[in-house]
Design a protein around this motif. Sequence first.
Motif, mmCIF file in Angstrom:
data_model
loop_
_atom_site.group_PDB
_atom_site.id
_atom_site.type_symbol
_atom_site.label_atom_id
_atom_site.label_comp_id
_atom_site.label_asym_id
_atom_site.label_seq_id
_atom_site.Cartn_x
_atom_site.Cartn_y
_atom_site.Cartn_z
ATOM 1 N N ARG A 1 -14.281 -11.894 5.852
ATOM 2 C CA ARG A 1 -13.433 -11.658 7.022
ATOM 3 C C ARG A 1 -13.502 -10.172 7.377
ATOM 4 O O ARG A 1 -13.159 -9.315 6.561
ATOM 5 C CB ARG A 1 -11.981 -12.052 6.760
ATOM 6 N N PHE A 2 -13.932 -9.892 8.622
ATOM 7 C CA PHE A 2 -13.960 -8.521 9.130
ATOM 8 C C PHE A 2 -12.598 -8.238 9.740
ATOM 9 O O PHE A 2 -12.127 -8.952 10.624
ATOM 10 C CB PHE A 2 -15.068 -8.374 10.167
ATOM 11 N N GLN A 3 -11.965 -7.164 9.258
ATOM 12 C CA GLN A 3 -10.604 -6.857 9.654
ATOM 13 C C GLN A 3 -10.560 -5.931 10.862
ATOM 14 O O GLN A 3 -11.465 -5.104 11.063
ATOM 15 C CB GLN A 3 -9.862 -6.205 8.479
ATOM 16 N N PRO A 4 -9.525 -6.073 11.699
ATOM 17 C CA PRO A 4 -9.389 -5.171 12.846
ATOM 18 C C PRO A 4 -9.294 -3.714 12.372
ATOM 19 O O PRO A 4 -8.608 -3.414 11.392
ATOM 20 C CB PRO A 4 -8.069 -5.627 13.489
ATOM 21 N N GLY A 5 -9.986 -2.825 13.038
ATOM 22 C CA GLY A 5 -9.934 -1.409 12.667
ATOM 23 C C GLY A 5 -10.896 -1.044 11.562
ATOM 24 O O GLY A 5 -10.876 0.085 11.055
ATOM 25 N N GLY A 6 -11.756 -1.988 11.159
ATOM 26 C CA GLY A 6 -12.734 -1.688 10.121
ATOM 27 C C GLY A 6 -12.352 -2.284 8.782
ATOM 28 O O GLY A 6 -11.211 -2.680 8.554
ATOM 29 N N GLY A 7 -13.308 -2.349 7.896
ATOM 30 C CA GLY A 7 -13.079 -2.928 6.590
ATOM 31 C C GLY A 7 -13.322 -4.437 6.598
ATOM 32 O O GLY A 7 -13.407 -5.068 7.660
ATOM 33 N N GLU A 8 -13.466 -4.986 5.422
ATOM 34 C CA GLU A 8 -13.718 -6.416 5.315
ATOM 35 C C GLU A 8 -13.240 -6.933 3.963
ATOM 36 O O GLU A 8 -13.101 -6.192 2.998
ATOM 37 C CB GLU A 8 -15.201 -6.724 5.487
ATOM 38 N N LEU A 9 -12.960 -8.229 3.945
ATOM 39 C CA LEU A 9 -12.651 -8.940 2.708
ATOM 40 C C LEU A 9 -13.759 -9.963 2.492
ATOM 41 O O LEU A 9 -14.145 -10.666 3.432
ATOM 42 C CB LEU A 9 -11.296 -9.657 2.830
ATOM 43 N N ASP A 10 -14.293 -10.044 1.292
ATOM 44 C CA ASP A 10 -15.338 -11.047 1.051
ATOM 45 C C ASP A 10 -15.187 -11.651 -0.331
ATOM 46 O O ASP A 10 -14.603 -11.043 -1.242
ATOM 47 C CB ASP A 10 -16.733 -10.475 1.258
ATOM 48 N N LYS A 11 -15.718 -12.830 -0.472
ATOM 49 C CA LYS A 11 -15.643 -13.569 -1.727
ATOM 50 C C LYS A 11 -16.873 -14.449 -1.844
ATOM 51 O O LYS A 11 -17.151 -15.273 -0.965
ATOM 52 C CB LYS A 11 -14.376 -14.431 -1.760
ATOM 53 N N GLU A 12 -17.644 -14.297 -2.924
ATOM 54 C CA GLU A 12 -18.785 -15.174 -3.184
ATOM 55 C C GLU A 12 -18.320 -16.323 -4.068
ATOM 56 O O GLU A 12 -17.539 -16.126 -5.005
ATOM 57 C CB GLU A 12 -19.924 -14.420 -3.860
ATOM 58 N N CYS A 13 -18.803 -17.510 -3.753
ATOM 59 C CA CYS A 13 -18.390 -18.687 -4.516
ATOM 60 C C CYS A 13 -19.447 -19.769 -4.420
ATOM 61 O O CYS A 13 -20.436 -19.639 -3.676
ATOM 62 C CB CYS A 13 -17.052 -19.220 -3.986
ATOM 63 N N SER A 14 -19.257 -20.837 -5.150
ATOM 64 C CA SER A 14 -20.104 -22.019 -5.052
ATOM 65 C C SER A 14 -19.944 -22.624 -3.663
ATOM 66 O O SER A 14 -18.921 -22.431 -2.995
ATOM 67 C CB SER A 14 -19.696 -23.024 -6.126
#
Length: 607
Positions: free
Chosen positions: A494-507
Amino acid sequence: MPRHGRSHTAYLFSTLGLIAVGVILTSGCTAPWTSDSGSSMSYLNPWSSDDKEKDEPSHDWEKIRTVGDLTVPGGMNNAKIKGVTLVTGLHGTGSDPPPSQARDLLLNEMRVLQVDQPQQWLASPHTALVMMEAIIPPGARKGDTIDVVVFAPPETDTTSLENGYSPSTRMSEMAFLGGRARKGNDIAMASGPVVLDSVIEGNSSKANMRRGHILGGAVMLEERPLALGLIEGEVSIAASASIGAAINNRFHMYREGTKQGVATPMTDKLITLDIHPRYKDSISRYVRVIRFIPLSRSTEFRQRYLAECEAELLEESTAQAGALKLEAIGKEAIPSLKKGLESQNELVRFCSAEALAYLNDSACIEPLTEAARTNNGFRFRALQALGSFDDLDVIDSLEGLLHEESAEARYGAFDQLKKRSNQLPSIAGELLDNHVQLHHVRSASSPMVHFRLKDRPEIAIFGTDVRLNGDVAFVGQNGLTIRSSGHRKVTVTRFQPGGGELDKECSNDLKEVIKALTEIECGYGEIVRNIFALRNEGYLTARVEVNAMPRPDRNYVRSEELMAQESDEDENLTDNFSQSSESAKTEESSEVTTYAEGDDTLIPSFD
């Protein structure tokens, strides 16, 4: 005073319906079970007579027929409660509400709670004033949860409640009178994330973006007991006591190790009813059974009445009334109901099995399971009856239904199993951080993903090896992407407003993908929307269903007719977020109706 420490509010709840009924009775209207010439439903009563003198009210208890001949039920209507709150967590789609009664009420609540700078909170574009409404069903108990509807008032400029969260809010009976809000006692406390109506209805209209539900968001602070009111001309202490005794002779339960009846005569005209645990999900049936309880205890009377009820059971046109009457008699009616299981008539067999379930007799299990499997006109009632049955053998039967292709049969069986225990291996579940209940259900039928958008946020995955397929390159809303990152692996970002991101690798297993979506702060509604989008883009081949619960508004169609219809019809997949498309087979004119208009059960109203 009401026993068991009931509050004045709970007592008032039970009597509101009686007041309305009393107005009808005293204004010259005739209740549907009485008429100037006696009982308009006299064919349901083995002691009916054309002789007016014999039908007139009497306190000779050998002549009075059933509880329903002397009483009317109260508390069977739905009750509405309301509230006003400030939804937070919006992404710039809120508004500062204009001056109004609702704004004044909210500001007062915030001052009571000692919220700092309440005017600034209201002015934020990340908050929105909303109205709340909830419907309390008959027989609701303290601690029960109910859905809450939230909506932005039309005079506000709020554009969307997406990502909204309601803090703990008091709900009560409320009306705006004389320019002021009038509130009653607090009935429930509500809080939780908002699921937009655009998700529930599959339509992103402006109105649906400003309206939503908090699934199971209100917790009852009071119970809403049922009651019986004596009809005009029958009011007396003796009548009230005798009716209470007849009911308690049939229904009792244990509280703190003490055996107690369910009926409490409060006055000469009012009897309150506790709900027997076996009927907690079948309130309408419970009241009807109570109203069929015979008032006479004489052996001669009961034997004759039993024979008459058995005869009614064995006739298709009166089978449902006969089964309810036998259920009202109790254990001594079990042999008669077992005769019904041997009938050549499908409806007679079903009604017999249904009544046996509520009498806790194991002879009901096989016919009810078969009814739930093969006839969707019976499915709702069959699963409710199986859910009321105490024997552990019913778990095996319900688990067997998990392997059916029918979405309703599968999910209906799952729902009943979950009510027994959330930890059964066949429906193993866990609670995610966003309060969504996620279950992996053992099923040998085709894979299915089911979203519940009523009562609770819940995802049930039926089958094995349900995963995303191919080289995934999915772009969702609000900066969400899901991309393949290796063999059977994906990265959820997920790309967040104002920059930055959250990510998660999974099956790429769907269960793990849903967990990853939760970890990057996706709400339940967003998960539902994205799983449908993945299905529509071909990355998910499993069937996806929403609210595929057995429905009480179906009609009974004889099995041979149902099979003929099903040979020409395929069960379609839902293309959006609407109710399951599993259709009711009700076209044939030869069907026997088992639904009462406006009621919440399939049993017709005999009162």
